[in-house]
Design a protein around this motif. Structure first.
Motif, PDB file in Angstrom:
ATOM      1  N   ASP A   1       0.846  -1.186   0.000  1.00  0.00           N
ATOM      2  CA  ASP A   1       0.000   0.000   0.000  1.00  0.00           C
ATOM      3  C   ASP A   1       0.885   1.240   0.000  1.00  0.00           C
ATOM      4  O   ASP A   1       1.979   1.243   0.565  1.00  0.00           O
ATOM      5  CB  ASP A   1      -0.889   0.036   1.242  1.00  0.00           C
ATOM      6  CG  ASP A   1      -1.847  -1.139   1.321  1.00  0.00           C
ATOM      7  OD1 ASP A   1      -2.483  -1.295   2.374  1.00  0.00           O
ATOM      8  OD2 ASP A   1      -1.959  -1.899   0.331  1.00  0.00           O
TER       9      ASP A   1
ATOM     10  N   GLU B   1       0.729   5.761   0.289  1.00  0.00           N
ATOM     11  CA  GLU B   1      -0.033   6.974   0.560  1.00  0.00           C
ATOM     12  C   GLU B   1       0.692   8.160  -0.041  1.00  0.00           C
ATOM     13  O   GLU B   1       1.893   8.352   0.182  1.00  0.00           O
ATOM     14  CB  GLU B   1      -0.192   7.192   2.071  1.00  0.00           C
ATOM     15  CG  GLU B   1      -1.202   6.297   2.714  1.00  0.00           C
ATOM     16  CD  GLU B   1      -1.488   6.706   4.157  1.00  0.00           C
ATOM     17  OE1 GLU B   1      -2.405   6.136   4.757  1.00  0.00           O
ATOM     18  OE2 GLU B   1      -0.776   7.598   4.675  1.00  0.00           O
TER      19      GLU B   1
ATOM     20  N   ARG C   1       0.619  12.380  -0.552  1.00  0.00           N
ATOM     21  CA  ARG C   1       0.080  13.534   0.158  1.00  0.00           C
ATOM     22  C   ARG C   1       0.055  14.769  -0.720  1.00  0.00           C
ATOM     23  O   ARG C   1       0.968  14.981  -1.520  1.00  0.00           O
ATOM     24  CB  ARG C   1       0.911  13.806   1.407  1.00  0.00           C
ATOM     25  CG  ARG C   1       0.503  15.035   2.214  1.00  0.00           C
ATOM     26  CD  ARG C   1       1.485  15.306   3.351  1.00  0.00           C
ATOM     27  NE  ARG C   1       1.253  16.610   3.943  1.00  0.00           N
ATOM     28  CZ  ARG C   1       0.717  16.777   5.148  1.00  0.00           C
ATOM     29  NH1 ARG C   1       0.344  15.727   5.878  1.00  0.00           N
ATOM     30  NH2 ARG C   1       0.543  17.998   5.645  1.00  0.00           N
TER      31      ARG C   1
ATOM     32  N   THR D   1      -4.937  13.016   1.144  1.00  0.00           N
ATOM     33  CA  THR D   1      -4.106  11.820   0.992  1.00  0.00           C
ATOM     34  C   THR D   1      -4.771  10.890  -0.004  1.00  0.00           C
ATOM     35  O   THR D   1      -5.960  10.578   0.147  1.00  0.00           O
ATOM     36  CB  THR D   1      -3.943  11.095   2.335  1.00  0.00           C
ATOM     37  OG1 THR D   1      -3.363  11.978   3.294  1.00  0.00           O
ATOM     38  CG2 THR D   1      -3.056   9.873   2.177  1.00  0.00           C
TER      39      THR D   1
ATOM     40  N   THR E   1      -4.642   7.151  -1.336  1.00  0.00           N
ATOM     41  CA  THR E   1      -4.145   5.846  -0.924  1.00  0.00           C
ATOM     42  C   THR E   1      -4.398   4.824  -2.020  1.00  0.00           C
ATOM     43  O   THR E   1      -5.504   4.766  -2.569  1.00  0.00           O
ATOM     44  CB  THR E   1      -4.831   5.388   0.373  1.00  0.00           C
ATOM     45  OG1 THR E   1      -4.576   6.347   1.408  1.00  0.00           O
ATOM     46  CG2 THR E   1      -4.294   4.033   0.818  1.00  0.00           C
TER      47      THR E   1
END
Lengths: 119, 112
Positions: A18, A20, A22, A76, A78
């Motif tokens: 995974d 993320e 920003r 964010t 994801t």
């Protein structure tokens, strides 16, 4: 003032992990957009936040993609269980109601992007 | 089919020369058309924005034209400089919709 900032600038991850990404929009901008730019392709709309309204998620390519915008500012993006086809530059843009373009729409200011490479 | 088509895909020009980039679109109802410049590793930056009633707009050495009847736009770069090396993206907005339709870009390389 400061423009749109994104972090990290580059991200290399293994398939299945995974990630993320920003985005810090321009202060005071109520709208925030996420786009994906694959090599040799035009920008692909992913998701759009406008104030407190429900986000427009119609561009998200699969349920592995999600985005949040906390407090009407930072966002964010994801990506779960990354795949090699997710490799691209992910661009964030923000706009303000003060940036209304004659004829419709708003001037969008883009961040530098996050280059995601899935190995 | 992409609603915004740009040509040529890539272009190499000598420093000091002029060039013209083309954009054809099918977006309807038309609201406005924007040209962005995207340097390598950076986000797109707006050069010009034109609405239905405008047929030409300049930003320094960049001049954009719009023919809303034929749904065509061009971006002319005069006296090119090395710093003009970038991707030029044509973006069209539909009336009543905040979504933008992006072309794939014209990749311009200016060589000394």
């Amino acid at each position: 003032g400061a423009g749109v900032s994104q972090s990290p600038s580059n991200k290399v991850t293994e398939k299945g992990k995974d990630v993320e990404l920003r985005c810090d929009p321009i202060s005071g901008h109520t709208a925030l957009y996420w786009y994906r730019q694959s090599l040799g392709q035009g920008l692909e709309f992913l998701i759009y936040f406008q104030g407190n309204s429900a986000p427009d998620k119609s561009g998200l390519p699969s349920d592995r993609f999600s985005a949040e915008r906390t407090g009407g500012s930072v966002s964010t993006l994801t990506i779960q269980r990354t795949q090699q086809e997710d490799s691209a530059v992910y661009l964030c843009a923000s706009s303000s109601e003060r940036g209304l373009v004659i004829g419709g729409g708003y001037e969008q200011y883009f961040g530098p992007g996050t280059r995601l490479t899935v190995t | 089919k992409n609603q915004v088509e740009q040509s040529p895909q890539s272009l190499i020009i000598l420093e000091g020369k002029n060039c013209t980039l083309q954009c054809n679109y099918t977006v309807s109802p038309f609201s406005n058309l924007r040209w962005y410049k995207q340097d390598t590793g950076r986000g797109p930056v707006s050069l010009t924005i034109m609405t239905f009633s405008e047929n030409t707009k300049s930003n320094g050495r960049y001049t954009a034209t719009l023919d809303a009847d034929t749904k065509q736009s061009s971006l002319h770069i005069t006296a090119s400089q090395l710093s003009d090396s970038a991707s030029y993206i044509c973006v069209v907005s539909a009336r009543g919709n905040n979504r933008l339709a992006f072309g794939k870009g014209n990749q311009v390389v200016v060589i000394p």
